[in-house]
Write an enzyme that holds these catalytic residues in place. Sequence first.
Site: not given
Ligand code: PLP
Length: 463
Positions: A112
């Site tokens: 993110k």
């Molecule tokens: C947010 C997240 C996901 C899921 O990703 P999406 O875009 O919501 O499908 C998977 N793994 C980790 C470590 C995350 O932080």
Amino acid sequence: MKYCSTRNSKLDKSFDQIIIEGLSSDGGLFMPKKWPLINTNEIFNNKNITYPELASIILKEFVGDTISKNDLEKITQETYQVFTNDKVAPLIKISDNKFILELFHGPTFAFKDYPLQLLGNLFQYYLKNKNKNITIIGATSGDTGSAAIDACKDKDNINIFILHPKDKTSEIQRKQMTTIRTNNVFNIAIDGTFDDCQNIVKSLLVSKDLKKITELSAVNSINWARIASQSVYFFWSYIQSAQYDKKVNFIVPTGNFGNVYAAHISGLMGLPINKLYVATNSNDIMHRTISNGDMSLKDVKSTISPSMDIQISSNFERQLFESLDYDSDKLTTLMENFRKNRSYNLKGKILDNLKLFYKSKGINDKLTSQTIKKFYDDFKYISDPHTATSLNILDELNNDDINIALACAHPAKFPDSIKDSINILPDQPKKLKDLLALEEKYRDLNNDVNVVKNYIIDNIKKL
Ligand SMILES: *Cc1c(COP(=O)(O)O)cnc(C)c1O
């Protein structure tokens, strides 16, 4: 470039409007009105291209004339400077045609950071130009919250409120959010699940009471700027593999369907993708939907991959809109039925369309843990539990394409699961170690939109 909403295809908005609004006032998600084609020859032939350069080329298509080429280049340079790996998102080779794309070299050690560091800087750019302040409201299953808070903690014209499901994130994930003490950051622990938090956020973003006192915005992957900026690392990984005669498959640990949809749009923009593999944990609604059309909600289960503990995958609405030929009336009817019955059965043309692009598998905690052990035994690679869901599929694949599994978080964010799987603790980056001693600050609130709304109204700082 203009944008419509999944619930109203007649809208005609620009990027600076949709990044701030986050969610369309009709409850739909913003979508570009056409797919830009990236000149792949040019970027594949440029041997010296860097991550920030690639990001500015791709994002220019989405921001249109709301930011000049020069300013955008400056913003992407500045954004990706704070990442600690010189490739920003390095591709790790496991075998001739199997790779891991590491997306945890940002300030909070999860993927993110790649979109949110950029989002923070884009917000600031647009707000300065317009002389405005905003309040950001976000829901987190663990990683969005810390990445968004880190990206906004020092920005003058932003207040940020992050809702997390109480006791359902890892301790490190929570401390990464609750130990940040700048006075524009507010953490709220909701007595409920991530889906409850996300529902509250969606209501607040269209709340007239709040809009009367502040401009609102979203940092969840419902914000199109996130999806657009995540598409960059799919191109980037293919460039690092440097096998341009081959097609590529991506394997994506999935919760809100944001990351895998970013992979999908990379394909629409010209990246030669063969298939996308959607990896879920036991919260497998996306696996059931893609494999047999069964889009039915079940209770959210707590797993060792908490950032994927989601039932309502918001971004899937974007895929459905696309699969319905961008017909917002049909999409709205479908979503209303889904909401009412907590279930919808996809069949015929829509399901065929999904199967054209996606395959899926649900990986339970036991398999996840076995996969962490297998990759440690075979390759001395320590993966976090989210990453392990994609490695489980990577391990099974047998084809001539390039196969890239996404590593979405640093293993040190989930030390307990790693210890349980391989009986050693992953090396802890200093920044995470230091967290343990810091004091936390957050507010417990009931799972109730009005309670949260009043808390926000009482606490918004005049910036
Ligand atoms: C947010 C997240 C996901 C899921 O990703 P999406 O875009 O919501 O499908 C998977 N793994 C980790 C470590 C995350 O932080």
